[in-house]
Design an enzyme around this catalytic site. Structure first.
Site, PDB file in Angstrom:
ATOM      1  N   LYS A  68      32.325-103.052 -53.148  1.00  0.00           N
ATOM      2  CA  LYS A  68      31.904-104.445 -52.909  1.00  0.00           C
ATOM      3  C   LYS A  68      33.103-105.363 -53.117  1.00  0.00           C
ATOM      4  O   LYS A  68      33.853-105.187 -54.089  1.00  0.00           O
ATOM      5  CB  LYS A  68      30.764-104.813 -53.872  1.00  0.00           C
ATOM      6  CG  LYS A  68      30.171-106.194 -53.645  1.00  0.00           C
ATOM      7  CD  LYS A  68      28.979-106.448 -54.578  1.00  0.00           C
ATOM      8  CE  LYS A  68      28.335-107.809 -54.307  1.00  0.00           C
ATOM      9  NZ  LYS A  68      27.176-108.087 -55.184  1.00  0.00           N
ATOM     10  N   SER A 108      22.909-109.809 -52.890  1.00  0.00           N
ATOM     11  CA  SER A 108      24.175-110.079 -52.243  1.00  0.00           C
ATOM     12  C   SER A 108      24.918-108.820 -51.794  1.00  0.00           C
ATOM     13  O   SER A 108      25.826-108.926 -50.974  1.00  0.00           O
ATOM     14  CB  SER A 108      25.065-110.873 -53.187  1.00  0.00           C
ATOM     15  OG  SER A 108      25.387-110.101 -54.340  1.00  0.00           O
ATOM     16  N   SER A 151      20.844-108.289 -56.978  1.00  0.00           N
ATOM     17  CA  SER A 151      21.717-107.990 -55.842  1.00  0.00           C
ATOM     18  C   SER A 151      22.033-106.522 -55.597  1.00  0.00           C
ATOM     19  O   SER A 151      22.629-106.188 -54.579  1.00  0.00           O
ATOM     20  CB  SER A 151      23.042-108.742 -55.986  1.00  0.00           C
ATOM     21  OG  SER A 151      22.872-110.056 -55.542  1.00  0.00           O
TER      22      SER A 151
END
Ligand code: GLN
EC number: 6.3.5.7
Length: 493
Positions: A79, A159, A183
């Site tokens: 990420k 997210s 997330s």
């Protein structure tokens, strides 16, 4: 030969160790998959050479007869909230465009130390603020899933939507995520994969771009529970560079995996039965309860009376912390600098932040500074902190009656891109089931439970006692074995 990109983390690790295939072949196969899936916009940066170098090291170690590292030969996605040395890191924000960290985050370093390689940096909601990936400054990720006979692009969750998409579309066997209010769990649920947020403090936050420091926690997203256990073992551990890091040994979660829940009590919190929840989510929840019973667990109804205050408290505390954390982006130290002709220092700050932050980030900064302002601090921030304590106490009391809690992960399946973007409150409501465990710092996981009437994945959430990742993983495994979830998105990209 089998398509190596159909393999998960455990199968790749074991296959490399046993000489069924070379780590280099695995890295090449995933690199090619990543390169061919640009339509999904899951990766902000591709780093095929990083994955190849780690693979070559694994192959060389095997050839030399050395014991292989726990993730030797396993390529993963990272990420883009984790700082990676020498590789652009932006948190999907224009304000960090061009920032190349001179240091490595602890979590990513731990993964490289375990032998993993990096396929690239994954797209996300800007500064991890969002539930759909639409706040990314570099275009939203598109879910690999679609409704039948419908080409409307769906949200991959957020997210960590780049991570969920990469794993679900078979571009990576596993990916890192971060979870501040859901997330990891919500995008995992939207895309039919598994993900666990460990107890706050298990994974170091050092080098992870901060959103809300008292909530942010890293965790793995992968195809199944075992792969999550393997990856979390590599990511977690004490780090003197993070003052909130827990000084505890990392358990061997994989070795202690067991789907036998005899003697365990599974709590079902009655307050999670919210108005307007689709009947299919309720049905899946009931199915999950039946699976738990089948695995030997006793089911108990529990009460978490302050649940309805969790979302408002979160949307005060998280923006408050974000407004403080994001004060560092001023055009002086990192990334973007907007210095208009003849401008002074204050003008530069204002111009840089106006140009660099996206709308959602600005909204959070405004909310955060408002709730922390002298006149409103007690009315909002102090009050929210009190609510947070009550929510943590609710969980403590519930865990006197049960070992883990079972709830749906999200109140809906994946929604269409654009559907909630204009209404921030509708977007925030999607976090209703994930936020309470974040406020209490508890380990929580999402595992796929089934498909809705449109063929879209739905997730079940397991919340555990502090430090009981094992209990969470084991309950997740019991569901996984009974759900038999094998659905995958049909490649259209
Ligand atoms: N969707 C939530 C938010 O927008 C959670 C985000 C997260 O966990 N990083 O704040």
């Amino acid at each position: 030969m089998t398509d190596l990109t159909t393999l998960g983390i455990a199968a790749i690790r074991d296959g490399v160790r046993d000489g069924q295939f070379k780590a280099r072949e695995v890295a090449e196969a995933f690199n090619a998959k990543v390169a061919s899936a640009k339509a999904l916009n899951a990766f902000l940066v591709e780093t095929p050479e990083h994955a190849l170098a780690a693979a070559d090291a694994a192959d060389a170690a095997r050839a030399a007869g050395e014991t292989l590292k726990p993730l030797a030969g396993v390529p993963i996605g990272m990420k883009d909230l984790f700082a990676t040395k020498g590789v652009a890191t932006t948190a999907a924000s224009k304000i960090l465009e061009g920032f190349v960290p001179p240091y490595e985050s602890t979590v990513s370093q731990n993964l490289w130390n375990a032998g993993a390689g990096m396929l690239g940096k994954l797209n996300l909601d800007q500064f991890a603020m969002g539930s759909s990936n639409e706040t990314s400054a570099f275009g939203n990720v598109i879910s690999p899933w679609r409704r039948p006979n419908d080409t409307a692009p769906l949200a991959p969750g957020g997210s960590s939507g780049g991570s969920s998409t990469a794993v679900s579309a078979g571009l990576a066997p596993g990916a890192t995520g971060t979870d501040t209010g859901g997330s990891i769990r919500q995008p995992a649920a939207f895309t039919g994969i598994s993900g666990i947020k460990p107890t706050y403090g298990r994974c170091s936050r050092w080098g992870t771009i901060a959103f809300a420091s008292s909530l942010d926690q890293a965790g793995p997203m992968a195809r199944d529970v075992r792969d999550c256990a393997i990856m979390l073992e590599a990511m977690a551990g004490f780090d003197a560079k993070d003052a909130t890091s827990l000084k505890l040994d990392v358990p061997n979660w994989e070795a202690a995996l067991s789907a036998d829940l005899k003697g365990k009590r599974v709590g079902v919190p009655k307050e999670y039965r919210v108005d307007g929840m689709p009947a299919e989510i309720e049905a899946l929840w009931q199915q999950g309860i039946a699976w738990m019973r089948d695995a030997g667990a006793e089911i108990v109804e529990v009460s978490l009376p302050h649940t309805k205050y969790a979302l408002p408290a979160y949307y005060i505390i998280a923006p408050a912390e974000a407004s403080s954390n994001l004060a560092r982006y001023d055009g002086v130290r990192y990334g973007l600098r907007d210095l208009p002709e003849g401008a002074g220092l204050q003008d530069m700050y204002a111009a840089t932040r106006a140009a660099g932050f996206g709308d959602e980030v600005k909204r959070r900064i405004l909310i955060g500074t408002y709730v922390l302002s002298a006149g409103f601090y007690d009315a909002y921030y102090t009050q929210a902190q009190k609510v947070r304590t009550l929510i943590a106490r609710d969980f403590e009391r519930a865990f006197e009656q049960c070992d883990v809690l079972l709830t749906p992960t999200a109140p809906s399946a994946a929604f269409a891109l654009g559907e909630k973007q204009a209404d921030p409150l509708a977007m925030y409501l999607n976090d209703v089931f994930t936020v309470p465990a974040s406020l209490a710092g508890l380990p929580a996981m999402s595992v796929p439970g089934g498909l809705d009437k449109d063929g879209l994945p739905l997730g079940l959430q397991i919340i555990g006692k502090p430090l009981d990742e094992q209990g969470v993983l084991n309950a997740g495994l019991a569901i996984e074995q009974r759900a038999g979830f094998t659905a995958r998105p049909q490649a259209w990209w």
